[in-house]
Design a protein around this motif. Structure first.
Motif, PDB file in Angstrom:
ATOM      1  N   TYR A 197       0.825  -1.201   0.000  1.00 57.24           N
ATOM      2  CA  TYR A 197       0.000   0.000   0.000  1.00 57.24           C
ATOM      3  C   TYR A 197       0.870   1.267   0.000  1.00 57.24           C
ATOM      4  O   TYR A 197       2.065   1.226   0.323  1.00 57.24           O
ATOM      5  CB  TYR A 197      -0.919   0.001   1.222  1.00 57.24           C
ATOM      6  N   ASP A 198       0.243   2.378  -0.344  1.00 59.66           N
ATOM      7  CA  ASP A 198       0.989   3.643  -0.469  1.00 59.66           C
ATOM      8  C   ASP A 198       1.374   4.250   0.879  1.00 59.66           C
ATOM      9  O   ASP A 198       2.050   5.283   0.923  1.00 59.66           O
ATOM     10  CB  ASP A 198       0.207   4.660  -1.309  1.00 59.66           C
ATOM     11  N   ASN A 199       0.937   3.657   1.995  1.00 59.38           N
ATOM     12  CA  ASN A 199       1.371   4.111   3.316  1.00 59.38           C
ATOM     13  C   ASN A 199       2.470   3.196   3.883  1.00 59.38           C
ATOM     14  O   ASN A 199       2.670   3.117   5.084  1.00 59.38           O
ATOM     15  CB  ASN A 199       0.195   4.211   4.287  1.00 59.38           C
ATOM     16  N   GLU A 200       3.163   2.512   2.978  1.00 56.73           N
ATOM     17  CA  GLU A 200       4.335   1.690   3.295  1.00 56.73           C
ATOM     18  C   GLU A 200       4.005   0.441   4.101  1.00 56.73           C
ATOM     19  O   GLU A 200       4.850  -0.099   4.831  1.00 56.73           O
ATOM     20  CB  GLU A 200       5.405   2.519   4.012  1.00 56.73           C
ATOM     21  N   VAL A 201       2.778  -0.041   3.976  1.00 53.77           N
ATOM     22  CA  VAL A 201       2.354  -1.269   4.651  1.00 53.77           C
ATOM     23  C   VAL A 201       2.314  -2.414   3.639  1.00 53.77           C
ATOM     24  O   VAL A 201       1.713  -2.288   2.575  1.00 53.77           O
ATOM     25  CB  VAL A 201       0.966  -1.107   5.307  1.00 53.77           C
ATOM     26  N   LEU A 202       2.970  -3.518   3.999  1.00 58.14           N
ATOM     27  CA  LEU A 202       2.941  -4.728   3.188  1.00 58.14           C
ATOM     28  C   LEU A 202       2.080  -5.754   3.917  1.00 58.14           C
ATOM     29  O   LEU A 202       2.375  -6.128   5.062  1.00 58.14           O
ATOM     30  CB  LEU A 202       4.357  -5.281   3.000  1.00 58.14           C
ATOM     31  N   VAL A 203       1.024  -6.207   3.257  1.00 62.94           N
ATOM     32  CA  VAL A 203       0.125  -7.195   3.849  1.00 62.94           C
ATOM     33  C   VAL A 203       0.260  -8.507   3.079  1.00 62.94           C
ATOM     34  O   VAL A 203       0.152  -8.520   1.849  1.00 62.94           O
ATOM     35  CB  VAL A 203      -1.341  -6.718   3.813  1.00 62.94           C
ATOM     36  N   ILE A 204       0.516  -9.577   3.831  1.00 61.43           N
ATOM     37  CA  ILE A 204       0.657 -10.898   3.219  1.00 61.43           C
ATOM     38  C   ILE A 204      -0.441 -11.799   3.764  1.00 61.43           C
ATOM     39  O   ILE A 204      -0.637 -11.900   4.977  1.00 61.43           O
ATOM     40  CB  ILE A 204       2.044 -11.500   3.519  1.00 61.43           C
ATOM     41  N   SER A 205      -1.129 -12.455   2.867  1.00 59.39           N
ATOM     42  CA  SER A 205      -2.237 -13.327   3.262  1.00 59.39           C
ATOM     43  C   SER A 205      -2.160 -14.643   2.502  1.00 59.39           C
ATOM     44  O   SER A 205      -1.354 -14.808   1.586  1.00 59.39           O
ATOM     45  CB  SER A 205      -3.577 -12.629   2.989  1.00 59.39           C
ATOM     46  N   GLY A 206      -3.019 -15.566   2.908  1.00 59.01           N
ATOM     47  CA  GLY A 206      -3.044 -16.874   2.248  1.00 59.01           C
ATOM     48  C   GLY A 206      -2.701 -17.983   3.214  1.00 59.01           C
ATOM     49  O   GLY A 206      -2.948 -17.886   4.425  1.00 59.01           O
ATOM     50  N   LYS A 207      -2.071 -19.038   2.686  1.00 58.30           N
ATOM     51  CA  LYS A 207      -1.709 -20.198   3.504  1.00 58.30           C
ATOM     52  C   LYS A 207      -0.296 -20.661   3.155  1.00 58.30           C
ATOM     53  O   LYS A 207       0.238 -20.340   2.099  1.00 58.30           O
ATOM     54  CB  LYS A 207      -2.692 -21.345   3.267  1.00 58.30           C
ATOM     55  N   GLY A 208       0.276 -21.419   4.102  1.00 56.25           N
ATOM     56  CA  GLY A 208       1.564 -22.035   3.805  1.00 56.25           C
ATOM     57  C   GLY A 208       2.759 -21.117   3.986  1.00 56.25           C
ATOM     58  O   GLY A 208       2.876 -20.403   4.975  1.00 56.25           O
ATOM     59  N   THR A 209       3.635 -21.093   2.969  1.00 53.38           N
ATOM     60  CA  THR A 209       4.969 -20.517   3.102  1.00 53.38           C
ATOM     61  C   THR A 209       5.151 -19.220   2.326  1.00 53.38           C
ATOM     62  O   THR A 209       4.687 -19.102   1.192  1.00 53.38           O
ATOM     63  CB  THR A 209       6.023 -21.539   2.611  1.00 53.38           C
ATOM     64  N   ILE A 210       5.842 -18.275   2.966  1.00 50.94           N
ATOM     65  CA  ILE A 210       6.323 -17.082   2.260  1.00 50.94           C
ATOM     66  C   ILE A 210       7.695 -17.441   1.699  1.00 50.94           C
ATOM     67  O   ILE A 210       8.603 -17.806   2.443  1.00 50.94           O
ATOM     68  CB  ILE A 210       6.443 -15.870   3.198  1.00 50.94           C
ATOM     69  N   SER A 211       7.857 -17.353   0.410  1.00 50.15           N
ATOM     70  CA  SER A 211       9.065 -17.850  -0.246  1.00 50.15           C
ATOM     71  C   SER A 211      10.252 -16.905  -0.080  1.00 50.15           C
ATOM     72  O   SER A 211      10.098 -15.719   0.229  1.00 50.15           O
ATOM     73  CB  SER A 211       8.802 -18.082  -1.732  1.00 50.15           C
ATOM     74  N   GLN A 212      11.420 -17.462  -0.318  1.00 45.96           N
ATOM     75  CA  GLN A 212      12.653 -16.678  -0.251  1.00 45.96           C
ATOM     76  C   GLN A 212      12.727 -15.652  -1.376  1.00 45.96           C
ATOM     77  O   GLN A 212      13.072 -14.495  -1.162  1.00 45.96           O
ATOM     78  CB  GLN A 212      13.862 -17.620  -0.339  1.00 45.96           C
ATOM     79  N   ASP A 213      12.408 -16.086  -2.573  1.00 44.64           N
ATOM     80  CA  ASP A 213      12.447 -15.202  -3.746  1.00 44.64           C
ATOM     81  C   ASP A 213      11.043 -14.680  -4.014  1.00 44.64           C
ATOM     82  O   ASP A 213      10.183 -15.397  -4.527  1.00 44.64           O
ATOM     83  CB  ASP A 213      12.975 -15.963  -4.968  1.00 44.64           C
ATOM     84  N   ASN A 214      10.812 -13.429  -3.665  1.00 45.50           N
ATOM     85  CA  ASN A 214       9.485 -12.862  -3.870  1.00 45.50           C
ATOM     86  C   ASN A 214       9.602 -11.466  -4.469  1.00 45.50           C
ATOM     87  O   ASN A 214      10.570 -10.742  -4.203  1.00 45.50           O
ATOM     88  CB  ASN A 214       8.682 -12.834  -2.564  1.00 45.50           C
ATOM     89  N   PRO A 215       8.652 -11.066  -5.261  1.00 48.80           N
ATOM     90  CA  PRO A 215       8.765  -9.813  -6.018  1.00 48.80           C
ATOM     91  C   PRO A 215       8.716  -8.536  -5.188  1.00 48.80           C
ATOM     92  O   PRO A 215       9.180  -7.492  -5.653  1.00 48.80           O
ATOM     93  CB  PRO A 215       7.582  -9.888  -6.987  1.00 48.80           C
ATOM     94  N   PHE A 216       8.145  -8.577  -3.995  1.00 44.66           N
ATOM     95  CA  PHE A 216       8.032  -7.313  -3.249  1.00 44.66           C
ATOM     96  C   PHE A 216       9.394  -6.788  -2.795  1.00 44.66           C
ATOM     97  O   PHE A 216       9.512  -5.632  -2.395  1.00 44.66           O
ATOM     98  CB  PHE A 216       7.074  -7.433  -2.054  1.00 44.66           C
ATOM     99  N   LYS A 217      10.441  -7.602  -2.870  1.00 46.27           N
ATOM    100  CA  LYS A 217      11.781  -7.123  -2.515  1.00 46.27           C
ATOM    101  C   LYS A 217      12.239  -5.994  -3.440  1.00 46.27           C
ATOM    102  O   LYS A 217      13.080  -5.183  -3.071  1.00 46.27           O
ATOM    103  CB  LYS A 217      12.785  -8.273  -2.570  1.00 46.27           C
ATOM    104  N   THR A 218      11.684  -5.970  -4.625  1.00 46.54           N
ATOM    105  CA  THR A 218      12.040  -4.918  -5.582  1.00 46.54           C
ATOM    106  C   THR A 218      11.647  -3.541  -5.060  1.00 46.54           C
ATOM    107  O   THR A 218      12.260  -2.534  -5.409  1.00 46.54           O
ATOM    108  CB  THR A 218      11.337  -5.173  -6.937  1.00 46.54           C
TER     109      THR A 218
END
Length: 334
Positions: A117-138
């Protein structure tokens, strides 16, 4: 003829011989003086030229050193990227996303998705694992807060490494946090859920954490897990059996360490590389304290006849068996 010779003799005798000698000496010394002056001028010219030449070399050396330092800085930045946030907010609570706009969204795991979001908040949802290689690192310079919703169970290694996160909220469903998952973040606050079963080495190293609560299902604090943080106080619950190598090393603000009965082993430099004095309560259950954990700057609170007392004496600590372990714990446990 005799009169003329006499006159000549009289004239010669009247000449001042000292004046003649002085004139002759001046005439003879003139070339020497000129030579000395010429040599002095030549020496001055040579010195000036040497100064200019050496000055130029120093300038070049300084320029080269500056370039080398610049190159080294660039290399260091590439190897260990620095997170630069123009207006770093305070940790506080995670801002509401109710009126915020989504800047980016996508997948960050097999069954996990993210929204930035534009207020610098990253929200992650779903199930299982957050991967090592993910696009939000950009977009790491736009991320200050992370909110992970219920359903996520695992965070892979390096998942948030070097991001500009200052506060993170983890769900009760989370069970594992991988190697260096939050390492080298300006992280000030994070909750470790009670169901968390394991954390990886370096998981929170080189962050700005000042306080942390160790959950009840962990049995090991791994090597380097909280090294080089800003922790001021730590309570190790009885479910922890081993504190790994350098787990809390380099925590220079750590002044009070309370270990609950149940811990067995404190490995090498688990609390090493610190500055100043500190107080440490060590229970009867501890059987091994490896080197570089306590020394003359440490006041150890323990009971008489315990291994803790033996190690405290061995490493020249200030020993307090009169106040004792339990009284110190009761007075300082938070």
């Amino acid at each position: 003829m005799e009169n003329k010779n006499a006159e000549n003799n009289i004239n010669i005798s009247n000449v001042n011989t000292s004046e003649i000698n002085e004139k002759v000496a001046k005439k003879n010394n003139t070339p020497i003086i000129i030579a000395i002056i010429s040599s002095a001028v030549a020496a001055v010219v040579i010195i000036v030229l040497l100064v200019l030449l050496l000055g130029g070399n120093n300038t070049n050396d300084q320029s080269n050193n500056t370039n080398d330092q610049s190159n080294n800085t660039e290399n260091d930045t590439q190897n260990h990227p620095t997170v630069i946030l123009p207006n770093l907010p305070s940790a506080g609570k995670i801002p509401s996303i109710d009126s915020a706009k989504v800047l980016r969204s996508g997948s960050c795991g097999t069954n996990a998705t993210y929204k930035l979001y534009d207020n610098e908040v990253l929200v992650i949802s779903g199930k299982g694992t957050i991967s090592q290689d993910n696009p939000f690192k950009t977009y790491k310079e736009y991320i200050s807060y992370v909110q992970i919703e219920e359903g996520i169970t695992d965070i892979e290694k390096y998942a948030f490494y070097t991001l500009g996160i200052i506060r993170a909220e983890l769900p009760s469903t989370l069970k594992t946090i991988g190697h260096s998952a939050f390492s080298v973040c300006p992280l000030k606050e994070i909750n470790l859920p009670e169901n968390l079963e394991s954390i990886g080495e370096y998981a929170f190293s080189h962050t700005d954490l000042k306080n942390i609560k160790i959950p009840s299902k962990l049995s090991i604090i791994p090597d380097y897990a909280f090294c080089s943080t800003d922790l001021e106080y730590i309570f190790i619950p009885g479910n922890i059996k081993t504190i790994g190598v350098s787990a809390f090393s380099g925590c220079n603000s750590l002044e009070i360490i309370i270990i609950e009965n149940g811990l067995k082993t404190i490995k090498k430099e688990a609390f090493g590389e610190w500055k100043g004095k500190r107080k440490m309560a060590i229970p009867d259950s501890v059987t091994t304290i490896e080197e570089d954990n306590i020394d003359y700057r440490t006041t150890v609170y323990c009971n008489e006849g315990t291994q803790a007392e033996y190690y405290a004496l061995r490493y020249y600590c200030t020993l307090d068996v009169i106040t004792g372990y339990q009284r110190f714990v009761d007075q300082n446990k938070k």
